[in-house]
Write a protein that holds these residues in place. Structure first.
Motif, PDB file in Angstrom:
ATOM      1  N   THR A 351       0.799  -1.225   0.000  1.00 38.70           N
ATOM      2  CA  THR A 351       0.000   0.000   0.000  1.00 38.70           C
ATOM      3  C   THR A 351       0.834   1.278   0.000  1.00 38.70           C
ATOM      4  O   THR A 351       0.333   2.336  -0.360  1.00 38.70           O
ATOM      5  CB  THR A 351      -0.912   0.034   1.235  1.00 38.70           C
ATOM      6  OG1 THR A 351      -0.106   0.068   2.420  1.00 38.70           O
ATOM      7  CG2 THR A 351      -1.818  -1.193   1.263  1.00 38.70           C
ATOM      8  N   ASN A 352       2.087   1.185   0.478  1.00 43.35           N
ATOM      9  CA  ASN A 352       2.957   2.361   0.581  1.00 43.35           C
ATOM     10  C   ASN A 352       2.401   3.420   1.533  1.00 43.35           C
ATOM     11  O   ASN A 352       2.752   4.604   1.441  1.00 43.35           O
ATOM     12  CB  ASN A 352       3.217   2.972  -0.797  1.00 43.35           C
ATOM     13  CG  ASN A 352       3.947   2.009  -1.713  1.00 43.35           C
ATOM     14  OD1 ASN A 352       4.929   1.393  -1.326  1.00 43.35           O
ATOM     15  ND2 ASN A 352       3.445   1.856  -2.930  1.00 43.35           N
ATOM     16  N   TRP A 356      -4.598   0.696   7.514  1.00 45.80           N
ATOM     17  CA  TRP A 356      -5.966   1.168   7.755  1.00 45.80           C
ATOM     18  C   TRP A 356      -6.263   2.446   6.977  1.00 45.80           C
ATOM     19  O   TRP A 356      -7.402   2.672   6.556  1.00 45.80           O
ATOM     20  CB  TRP A 356      -6.221   1.380   9.241  1.00 45.80           C
ATOM     21  CG  TRP A 356      -6.484   0.093   9.974  1.00 45.80           C
ATOM     22  CD1 TRP A 356      -5.632  -0.588  10.804  1.00 45.80           C
ATOM     23  CD2 TRP A 356      -7.692  -0.688   9.917  1.00 45.80           C
ATOM     24  NE1 TRP A 356      -6.227  -1.738  11.267  1.00 45.80           N
ATOM     25  CE2 TRP A 356      -7.492  -1.824  10.755  1.00 45.80           C
ATOM     26  CE3 TRP A 356      -8.911  -0.545   9.267  1.00 45.80           C
ATOM     27  CZ2 TRP A 356      -8.473  -2.808  10.940  1.00 45.80           C
ATOM     28  CZ3 TRP A 356      -9.891  -1.516   9.441  1.00 45.80           C
ATOM     29  CH2 TRP A 356      -9.671  -2.634  10.266  1.00 45.80           C
ATOM     30  N   ASN A 357      -5.261   3.269   6.748  1.00 47.41           N
ATOM     31  CA  ASN A 357      -5.460   4.463   5.916  1.00 47.41           C
ATOM     32  C   ASN A 357      -5.829   4.061   4.493  1.00 47.41           C
ATOM     33  O   ASN A 357      -6.744   4.620   3.870  1.00 47.41           O
ATOM     34  CB  ASN A 357      -4.193   5.317   5.882  1.00 47.41           C
ATOM     35  CG  ASN A 357      -3.934   6.028   7.198  1.00 47.41           C
ATOM     36  OD1 ASN A 357      -4.687   5.863   8.158  1.00 47.41           O
ATOM     37  ND2 ASN A 357      -2.866   6.813   7.253  1.00 47.41           N
ATOM     38  N   PHE A 358      -5.111   3.047   3.973  1.00 50.50           N
ATOM     39  CA  PHE A 358      -5.389   2.584   2.623  1.00 50.50           C
ATOM     40  C   PHE A 358      -6.748   1.901   2.556  1.00 50.50           C
ATOM     41  O   PHE A 358      -7.481   2.051   1.571  1.00 50.50           O
ATOM     42  CB  PHE A 358      -4.289   1.626   2.162  1.00 50.50           C
ATOM     43  CG  PHE A 358      -4.394   1.247   0.713  1.00 50.50           C
ATOM     44  CD1 PHE A 358      -3.896   2.084  -0.277  1.00 50.50           C
ATOM     45  CD2 PHE A 358      -4.988   0.057   0.328  1.00 50.50           C
ATOM     46  CE1 PHE A 358      -4.001   1.743  -1.616  1.00 50.50           C
ATOM     47  CE2 PHE A 358      -5.103  -0.299  -1.006  1.00 50.50           C
ATOM     48  CZ  PHE A 358      -4.605   0.545  -1.984  1.00 50.50           C
ATOM     49  N   PHE A 359      -7.094   1.160   3.609  1.00 44.18           N
ATOM     50  CA  PHE A 359      -8.415   0.538   3.677  1.00 44.18           C
ATOM     51  C   PHE A 359      -9.504   1.595   3.542  1.00 44.18           C
ATOM     52  O   PHE A 359     -10.455   1.440   2.766  1.00 44.18           O
ATOM     53  CB  PHE A 359      -8.576  -0.207   5.002  1.00 44.18           C
ATOM     54  CG  PHE A 359      -9.983  -0.657   5.294  1.00 44.18           C
ATOM     55  CD1 PHE A 359     -10.455  -1.877   4.836  1.00 44.18           C
ATOM     56  CD2 PHE A 359     -10.857   0.154   6.021  1.00 44.18           C
ATOM     57  CE1 PHE A 359     -11.757  -2.295   5.091  1.00 44.18           C
ATOM     58  CE2 PHE A 359     -12.165  -0.244   6.273  1.00 44.18           C
ATOM     59  CZ  PHE A 359     -12.615  -1.473   5.807  1.00 44.18           C
ATOM     60  N   THR A 364     -13.738   4.547   0.651  1.00 42.37           N
ATOM     61  CA  THR A 364     -14.423   5.814   0.391  1.00 42.37           C
ATOM     62  C   THR A 364     -14.255   6.325  -1.040  1.00 42.37           C
ATOM     63  O   THR A 364     -15.168   6.964  -1.583  1.00 42.37           O
ATOM     64  CB  THR A 364     -13.931   6.896   1.367  1.00 42.37           C
ATOM     65  OG1 THR A 364     -12.508   7.048   1.223  1.00 42.37           O
ATOM     66  CG2 THR A 364     -14.243   6.506   2.807  1.00 42.37           C
ATOM     67  N   GLU A 365     -13.125   6.038  -1.678  1.00 43.84           N
ATOM     68  CA  GLU A 365     -12.888   6.546  -3.028  1.00 43.84           C
ATOM     69  C   GLU A 365     -13.327   5.573  -4.122  1.00 43.84           C
ATOM     70  O   GLU A 365     -13.735   5.985  -5.214  1.00 43.84           O
ATOM     71  CB  GLU A 365     -11.416   6.890  -3.218  1.00 43.84           C
ATOM     72  CG  GLU A 365     -10.945   8.044  -2.336  1.00 43.84           C
ATOM     73  CD  GLU A 365      -9.494   8.414  -2.597  1.00 43.84           C
ATOM     74  OE1 GLU A 365      -8.942   7.981  -3.634  1.00 43.84           O
ATOM     75  OE2 GLU A 365      -8.913   9.139  -1.767  1.00 43.84           O
ATOM     76  N   PRO A 372      -7.054  -4.876   5.930  1.00 48.36           N
ATOM     77  CA  PRO A 372      -5.771  -4.251   6.247  1.00 48.36           C
ATOM     78  C   PRO A 372      -4.740  -5.267   6.723  1.00 48.36           C
ATOM     79  O   PRO A 372      -5.020  -6.107   7.584  1.00 48.36           O
ATOM     80  CB  PRO A 372      -6.123  -3.270   7.370  1.00 48.36           C
ATOM     81  CG  PRO A 372      -7.591  -3.034   7.229  1.00 48.36           C
ATOM     82  CD  PRO A 372      -8.150  -4.332   6.736  1.00 48.36           C
ATOM     83  N   GLY A 373      -3.558  -5.211   6.158  1.00 45.57           N
ATOM     84  CA  GLY A 373      -2.518  -6.167   6.506  1.00 45.57           C
ATOM     85  C   GLY A 373      -2.104  -6.110   7.962  1.00 45.57           C
ATOM     86  O   GLY A 373      -1.701  -7.123   8.544  1.00 45.57           O
TER      87      GLY A 373
END
Length: 404
Positions: A351-352, A356-359, A364-365, A372-373
């Protein structure tokens, strides 16, 4: 007032998938028109194989006739299913596993969680990182670990499974008693080859340890050099317990059926040094705490062990593995670094950014749900798992969204 088992308080407040469900529910409530595609939890979407439905329908009819009605069954499972498992999954492949070494259950998650009960509370455990949460959480609940400190439980030997070591955890330099291995791995979708498993079997023999080998996704293995059973490795019968499931092989996630193999010659020892067959302890545990898997379900499971049944489950597996190829290709085209999805229905993407931010961004987008890993262990941070168990329509739609 009754006192509680305070080991439960060591665990994070929410189970991983409970937290995912909470976030998705809140987002859906705020955005009722959003079409959410769920590629997070590894639940299947395709119907049961026809042979299973026919077998269970016939079994239901049996239960409706006093002459063929069945009440309590054997806790270790009906012989008709155990014999077919031994024949088709092991003996036809040249592996020495007998029906008497097989115990039928209501799913490998239960078995993987319950197996720790037959071992000493003082057993030192080694667990892959990242890996399926039930291995660690049940040992925490039992009191076999210390507290959670900086994302890791005290007293646990973590085995990093990272891109840097090709997701191949190395045996530790210290002694452990119990080793949890999962191949194909959940969540990374990667596998251990014969050389890697031989290293673990050698370590277990040298350290008098037991390997708890979760092979729930063995039917998804496509590459020839990857073992589908740990018993393909010389000496494994002396050190390993194997867990298998019908959930992803035959779509039994809601029907519930799995099994555990405990070789006759696999032993543990008492504090006085007396060797005790682990098979006997598990049988005692099951006869005390488990009333057996339903007869109707076991008839359905047994139906896959025929040429027709094998063809039908292969069609099911191919369906999901085609989804995996679509997801891998779609993510790579979108610029993501991905792993897995070749010998397993899981795709592990980098995810870089915090998991949880990427989740949240994916939800949402793009209205796509992943896992989440970080929920699978500290080494899972910076990754996210997607599953190939969705419908073909939703899988294609999800990848189209990522092109935007």
């Amino acid at each position: 007032m009754a006192k509680i088992n305070e080991n439960y308080l060591k665990l994070p407040a929410n189970y991983l998938f409970t937290e995912i469900a909470r976030r998705v529910k809140n987002y859906q409530a705020e955005n009722p028109d959003a079409e959410i595609i769920r590629l997070g939890i590894g639940d299947v979407t395709q119907p049961l194989p026809k042979v299973c439905i026919e077998a269970m329908t016939a079994a239901v009819a049996e239960m409706g006739d006093a002459k063929t009605f069945r009440g309590y069954g054997p806790e270790q499972g009906y012989e008709f299913l155990r014999e077919k498992i031994a024949e088709w999954n092991y003996q036809k492949r040249g592996l020495n596993v007998s029906a008497d070494e097989i115990f039928i259950s209501d799913g490998s998650k239960c078995d993987c969680g319950n197996i720790q009960e037959i071992f000493s509370i003082n057993s030192k455990i080694a667990i892959g990182d990242p890996v399926y949460p039930v291995y660690l959480d049940t040992n925490v609940m039992a009191g076999r670990t210390g507290n959670l400190v900086n994302g890791r439980f005290e007293g646990v030997v973590y085995l990093p499974c990272t891109a840097e070591n090709n997701f191949n955890p190395a045996p530790p330099n210290e002694h452990v008693d119990l080793i949890y291995l999962c191949s194909p791995n959940n969540p990374t979708g990667t596998t251990l080859d014969k050389a890697a498993l031989k290293n673990w079997v050698d370590y277990a023999q040298k350290n008098d340890a037991v390997i708890l080998y979760d092979a729930a996704y063995a039917a998804y293995i496509t590459e020839k050099n990857i073992p589908t059973s740990i018993y393909e490795i010389e000496g494994a019968r002396n050190v390993a317990i194997e867990f298998r499931s019908f959930s992803k092989t035959a779509g039994f996630t809601g029907t519930r059926c799995g099994y555990v193999v405990i070789p006759e010659n696999l032993t543990g020892k008492t504090s006085a040094g007396e060797k005790i067959p682990l098979k006997n302890l598990w049988l005692r545990r099951q006869t005390t705490k488990f009333n057996g898997t339903a007869y109707i379900v076991q008839r359905g499971a047994a139906a896959i062990y025929s040429d027709e049944g094998q063809a039908q489950i292969r069609q099911l597996i191919d369906y999901y593995m085609t989804n995996a190829k679509i997801i891998r290709a779609g993510l790579q085209a979108a610029g993501y670094e991905v792993f897995g999805g070749i010998n397993a229905p899981y795709i592990w993407l980098k995810t870089n950014e915090p998991s949880w931010n990427f989740f949240d961004k994916l939800l949402t987008e793009y209205n796509i749900v992943g896992t989440p890993g970080a929920g699978f262990g500290p080494c899972g941070e910076g990754y996210l798992r997607l599953t190939a168990f969705g419908s073909r329509e939703n899988t294609l739609k999800a990848m189209d969204r990522l092109k935007i």
